[in-house]
Design a protein around this motif. Structure first.
Motif, PDB file in Angstrom:
ATOM      1  N   GLN A 132       0.809  -1.219   0.000  1.00 26.87           N
ATOM      2  CA  GLN A 132       0.000   0.000   0.000  1.00 26.87           C
ATOM      3  C   GLN A 132       0.843   1.271   0.000  1.00 26.87           C
ATOM      4  OE1 GLN A 132      -2.593  -1.613   3.324  1.00 26.87           O
ATOM      5  NE2 GLN A 132      -4.133  -0.542   2.125  1.00 26.87           N
ATOM      6  N   HIS A 133       1.993   1.237   0.662  1.00 28.76           N
ATOM      7  CA  HIS A 133       2.872   2.403   0.722  1.00 28.76           C
ATOM      8  C   HIS A 133       4.054   2.165  -0.213  1.00 28.76           C
ATOM      9  CE1 HIS A 133       0.733   2.459   4.647  1.00 28.76           C
ATOM     10  NE2 HIS A 133       0.715   3.752   4.437  1.00 28.76           N
ATOM     11  N   VAL A 134       3.951   2.654  -1.439  1.00 26.75           N
ATOM     12  CA  VAL A 134       5.067   2.507  -2.371  1.00 26.75           C
ATOM     13  C   VAL A 134       6.076   3.615  -2.085  1.00 26.75           C
ATOM     14  CG1 VAL A 134       3.841   1.241  -4.156  1.00 26.75           C
ATOM     15  CG2 VAL A 134       3.726   3.720  -4.151  1.00 26.75           C
ATOM     16  N   TRP A 135       7.325   3.276  -2.236  1.00 23.62           N
ATOM     17  CA  TRP A 135       8.426   4.125  -1.767  1.00 23.62           C
ATOM     18  C   TRP A 135       9.233   4.692  -2.932  1.00 23.62           C
ATOM     19  CZ3 TRP A 135      13.769   2.873  -2.236  1.00 23.62           C
ATOM     20  CH2 TRP A 135      14.647   3.716  -1.516  1.00 23.62           C
ATOM     21  N   ARG A 157      -3.803 -15.527  13.280  1.00 21.36           N
ATOM     22  CA  ARG A 157      -4.136 -14.463  12.336  1.00 21.36           C
ATOM     23  C   ARG A 157      -2.882 -13.619  12.123  1.00 21.36           C
ATOM     24  NH1 ARG A 157      -9.495 -13.574  11.470  1.00 21.36           N
ATOM     25  NH2 ARG A 157      -9.106 -11.383  10.933  1.00 21.36           N
ATOM     26  N   LEU A 158      -2.452 -13.509  10.869  1.00 19.29           N
ATOM     27  CA  LEU A 158      -1.187 -12.873  10.539  1.00 19.29           C
ATOM     28  C   LEU A 158      -1.417 -11.758   9.526  1.00 19.29           C
ATOM     29  CD1 LEU A 158       0.733 -16.229  10.175  1.00 19.29           C
ATOM     30  CD2 LEU A 158       0.828 -14.690  12.145  1.00 19.29           C
ATOM     31  N   GLY A 159      -1.221 -10.521   9.950  1.00 20.46           N
ATOM     32  CA  GLY A 159      -1.356  -9.392   9.047  1.00 20.46           C
ATOM     33  C   GLY A 159      -0.222  -9.359   8.049  1.00 20.46           C
ATOM     34  N   LEU A 160      -0.501  -8.909   6.837  1.00 22.89           N
ATOM     35  CA  LEU A 160       0.506  -8.831   5.782  1.00 22.89           C
ATOM     36  C   LEU A 160       0.903  -7.382   5.539  1.00 22.89           C
ATOM     37  CD1 LEU A 160      -0.917 -11.387   3.187  1.00 22.89           C
ATOM     38  CD2 LEU A 160       0.745 -11.776   5.019  1.00 22.89           C
ATOM     39  N   GLY A 161       2.198  -7.150   5.493  1.00 22.76           N
ATOM     40  CA  GLY A 161       2.762  -5.859   5.112  1.00 22.76           C
ATOM     41  C   GLY A 161       3.965  -6.112   4.229  1.00 22.76           C
ATOM     42  N   ILE A 162       4.442  -5.080   3.560  1.00 27.39           N
ATOM     43  CA  ILE A 162       5.644  -5.192   2.729  1.00 27.39           C
ATOM     44  C   ILE A 162       6.510  -3.965   2.975  1.00 27.39           C
ATOM     45  CG2 ILE A 162       6.578  -5.336   0.395  1.00 27.39           C
ATOM     46  CD1 ILE A 162       3.976  -6.694  -0.483  1.00 27.39           C
ATOM     47  N   CYS A 163       7.688  -4.174   3.524  1.00 29.27           N
ATOM     48  CA  CYS A 163       8.740  -3.181   3.657  1.00 29.27           C
ATOM     49  C   CYS A 163       8.229  -1.832   4.165  1.00 29.27           C
ATOM     50  CB  CYS A 163       9.494  -3.053   2.339  1.00 29.27           C
ATOM     51  SG  CYS A 163      11.144  -2.298   2.527  1.00 29.27           S
ATOM     52  N   TYR A 164       8.081  -0.835   3.284  1.00 25.15           N
ATOM     53  CA  TYR A 164       7.736   0.534   3.683  1.00 25.15           C
ATOM     54  C   TYR A 164       6.421   0.598   4.449  1.00 25.15           C
ATOM     55  CZ  TYR A 164       7.684   5.666   2.983  1.00 25.15           C
ATOM     56  OH  TYR A 164       7.675   7.035   3.140  1.00 25.15           O
ATOM     57  N   GLY A 172       0.525  -1.442  10.884  1.00 21.02           N
ATOM     58  CA  GLY A 172       0.546  -2.544  11.830  1.00 21.02           C
ATOM     59  C   GLY A 172      -0.648  -2.517  12.768  1.00 21.02           C
ATOM     60  N   ARG A 173      -1.067  -1.308  13.172  1.00 20.74           N
ATOM     61  CA  ARG A 173      -2.215  -1.200  14.066  1.00 20.74           C
ATOM     62  C   ARG A 173      -3.496  -1.663  13.380  1.00 20.74           C
ATOM     63  NH1 ARG A 173      -2.909   1.394  18.723  1.00 20.74           N
ATOM     64  NH2 ARG A 173      -0.982   0.259  19.109  1.00 20.74           N
ATOM     65  N   ALA A 174      -3.642  -1.397  12.081  1.00 20.65           N
ATOM     66  CA  ALA A 174      -4.818  -1.886  11.358  1.00 20.65           C
ATOM     67  C   ALA A 174      -4.856  -3.406  11.367  1.00 20.65           C
ATOM     68  CB  ALA A 174      -4.814  -1.352   9.925  1.00 20.65           C
ATOM     69  N   ALA A 175      -3.687  -4.042  11.237  1.00 22.31           N
ATOM     70  CA  ALA A 175      -3.641  -5.502  11.315  1.00 22.31           C
ATOM     71  C   ALA A 175      -4.048  -5.970  12.705  1.00 22.31           C
ATOM     72  CB  ALA A 175      -2.236  -6.000  10.975  1.00 22.31           C
ATOM     73  N   ALA A 176      -3.519  -5.318  13.742  1.00 22.26           N
ATOM     74  CA  ALA A 176      -3.864  -5.699  15.112  1.00 22.26           C
ATOM     75  C   ALA A 176      -5.347  -5.487  15.379  1.00 22.26           C
ATOM     76  CB  ALA A 176      -3.023  -4.904  16.103  1.00 22.26           C
ATOM     77  N   ALA A 177      -5.898  -4.396  14.845  1.00 22.79           N
ATOM     78  CA  ALA A 177      -7.325  -4.121  15.039  1.00 22.79           C
ATOM     79  C   ALA A 177      -8.194  -5.172  14.358  1.00 22.79           C
ATOM     80  CB  ALA A 177      -7.668  -2.731  14.516  1.00 22.79           C
ATOM     81  N   ASP A 178      -7.626  -5.837  13.350  1.00 22.87           N
ATOM     82  CA  ASP A 178      -8.331  -6.929  12.684  1.00 22.87           C
ATOM     83  C   ASP A 178      -8.103  -8.258  13.403  1.00 22.87           C
ATOM     84  OD1 ASP A 178      -9.946  -7.878  10.439  1.00 22.87           O
ATOM     85  OD2 ASP A 178      -8.116  -8.851   9.715  1.00 22.87           O
ATOM     86  N   GLY A 179      -7.442  -8.200  14.551  1.00 24.07           N
ATOM     87  CA  GLY A 179      -7.245  -9.403  15.343  1.00 24.07           C
ATOM     88  C   GLY A 179      -5.936 -10.117  15.116  1.00 24.07           C
ATOM     89  N   ALA A 180      -4.977  -9.475  14.430  1.00 23.98           N
ATOM     90  CA  ALA A 180      -3.725 -10.158  14.110  1.00 23.98           C
ATOM     91  C   ALA A 180      -2.936 -10.488  15.369  1.00 23.98           C
ATOM     92  CB  ALA A 180      -2.879  -9.304  13.174  1.00 23.98           C
ATOM     93  N   HIS A 181      -2.351 -11.680  15.370  1.00 22.29           N
ATOM     94  CA  HIS A 181      -1.419 -12.106  16.400  1.00 22.29           C
ATOM     95  C   HIS A 181       0.024 -11.899  15.944  1.00 22.29           C
ATOM     96  CE1 HIS A 181      -4.966 -14.963  16.674  1.00 22.29           C
ATOM     97  NE2 HIS A 181      -5.073 -14.220  17.738  1.00 22.29           N
ATOM     98  N   GLY A 182       0.202 -11.681  14.647  1.00 26.71           N
ATOM     99  CA  GLY A 182       1.526 -11.482  14.078  1.00 26.71           C
ATOM    100  C   GLY A 182       1.423 -10.663  12.804  1.00 26.71           C
ATOM    101  N   TYR A 183       2.578 -10.231  12.315  1.00 33.87           N
ATOM    102  CA  TYR A 183       2.669  -9.305  11.181  1.00 33.87           C
ATOM    103  C   TYR A 183       3.849  -9.782  10.333  1.00 33.87           C
ATOM    104  CZ  TYR A 183       2.884  -4.394   9.292  1.00 33.87           C
ATOM    105  OH  TYR A 183       2.874  -3.246   8.529  1.00 33.87           O
ATOM    106  N   LEU A 184       3.594 -10.130   9.071  1.00 36.59           N
ATOM    107  CA  LEU A 184       4.606 -10.694   8.185  1.00 36.59           C
ATOM    108  C   LEU A 184       5.050  -9.637   7.187  1.00 36.59           C
ATOM    109  CD1 LEU A 184       2.851 -14.113   7.388  1.00 36.59           C
ATOM    110  CD2 LEU A 184       4.203 -13.474   9.407  1.00 36.59           C
ATOM    111  N   CYS A 185       6.356  -9.366   7.148  1.00 35.77           N
ATOM    112  CA  CYS A 185       6.860  -8.244   6.347  1.00 35.77           C
ATOM    113  C   CYS A 185       8.025  -8.643   5.453  1.00 35.77           C
ATOM    114  CB  CYS A 185       7.281  -7.105   7.263  1.00 35.77           C
ATOM    115  SG  CYS A 185       5.909  -6.255   8.038  1.00 35.77           S
ATOM    116  N   PRO A 186       7.780  -9.173   4.242  1.00 33.22           N
ATOM    117  CA  PRO A 186       8.849  -9.270   3.250  1.00 33.22           C
ATOM    118  C   PRO A 186       9.376  -7.874   2.936  1.00 33.22           C
ATOM    119  CG  PRO A 186       6.870 -10.460   2.556  1.00 33.22           C
ATOM    120  CD  PRO A 186       6.479  -9.606   3.720  1.00 33.22           C
ATOM    121  N   SER A 187      10.697  -7.715   2.881  1.00 29.07           N
ATOM    122  CA  SER A 187      11.261  -6.371   2.764  1.00 29.07           C
ATOM    123  C   SER A 187      12.506  -6.356   1.895  1.00 29.07           C
ATOM    124  CB  SER A 187      11.596  -5.820   4.164  1.00 29.07           C
ATOM    125  OG  SER A 187      10.424  -5.672   4.943  1.00 29.07           O
ATOM    126  N   GLY A 188      12.928  -5.125   1.565  1.00 29.81           N
ATOM    127  CA  GLY A 188      14.150  -4.903   0.811  1.00 29.81           C
ATOM    128  C   GLY A 188      14.871  -3.688   1.354  1.00 29.81           C
TER     129      GLY A 188
END
Length: 286
Positions: A132-135, A157-164, A172-188
């Motif tokens: 969602q946040h292109v850099w 429940r694992l929220g998905l994010g990418i790098c930026y 991350g808070r939006a993922a937690a608000a959706d009930g996430a127990h973890g947050y997965l972030c492929p990054s560069g």
């Protein structure tokens, strides 16, 4: 207040991978990813996370010069059927492993996105989340994603994010608000960014009292040289496993429901968060 999310009942073993892909070689990078997923599965991981844009490699000159060769196509239902990915599909099947890996995705409406593909243990591949946040210069090549996504693995429940995305506390808070127990972030993350790399994802873990799995690329040539440091953070932001700044690694750690419950009992930010976050505000003259 945010209502408490049900906690998982079972532990979950995860792998954060750091490795060096070859620019433009989707088939070769898929084979490399398959080898690393095999290692993760042998170590007991049920989910493996690989870096941002790992399949084509995060190399903007190549991504700009050969979009046809570096992209994978998603269907209307987000499924991806590309023979170049077959080794990775087989690795997910053989290991009973869910794989999250970065790709450049072309959508039916023509959008091109930096995305996370999810390979499930049945061999199905979907474009699951678009960054969602292109850099910076990414904006010249890619469109921004339109929505968040949560991956379900067992009762986790694992929220998905990418790098930026991980640089924005709200993501991350939006993922937690959706009930996430973890947050997965492929990054560069590029060489020279070690301080920010090690701060952002630990902070997202503590901000939201959730686990964070951070995967990053290594190697490459300047100015596209990446700095590793893949990690799994506990819900207080402490590293359970962390990679070096160079070299291939498969880092395995186990996410524990008891640790999640204890952290959320001691640090109640999710329950205590105000819906308006201090609005309206009063201006004071000093």
């Amino acid at each position: 207040m945010t209502p408490p999310a049900p906690l998982p009942e079972h532990s979950l073993t995860v792998a954060a991978v750091q490795a060096e892909p070859v620019p433009g070689d989707v088939a070769g990078n898929a084979a490399t990813a398959a080898r690393l997923v095999d290692r993760a599965a042998d170590a007991g991981a049920r989910i493996a996370v690989l870096p941002e844009l790992f399949l084509p490699a995060y190399h903007p000159p190549t991504l700009a010069a050969d979009p046809t060769g570096t992209d994978v196509a998603a269907a209307e239902d987000d499924r991806v059927d590309d023979a170049r990915l077959d080794p990775l599909r087989r690795a997910a099947w053989d290991g009973g492993t869910t794989v999250v890996v970065g790709a450049a995705v072309r959508h039916p409406d023509g959008r091109r996105t930096i995305s996370s593909l999810v390979f499930d243990p049945s061999g199905t591949v979907r474009s699951a989340y678009d960054k969602q946040h292109v850099w910076g210069g990414e904006r010249e090549l890619f469109d921004a994603g339109r929505r968040g996504a949560t991956l379900l693995v067992g009762d986790w429940r694992l929220g998905l994010g990418i790098c930026y995305d991980g640089c924005f506390p709200e993501h991350g808070r939006a993922a937690a608000a959706d009930g996430a127990h973890g947050y997965l972030c492929p990054s560069g993350y590029l060489a020279g960014s070690e301080h920010r790399r090690d701060l952002y994802y630990a902070a997202r873990a503590l901000d939201n009292t959730m686990y964070v799995v951070f995967a990053n690329a290594v190697g490459g040539a300047d100015p596209w040289r990446f700095n590793g440091g893949a990690a799994v953070y506990d819900p207080e932001g402490r590293p359970l496993a962390r990679g070096a700044d160079a070299g291939e690694e498969v880092l395995v750690a186990t996410l524990e429901p008891g640790a999640l419950a204890a952290t959320r009992a001691a640090h109640t930010m999710l329950a205590d968060r105000l819906p308006d976050q201090g609005l309206p505000r009063t201006a004071l003259r000093g």
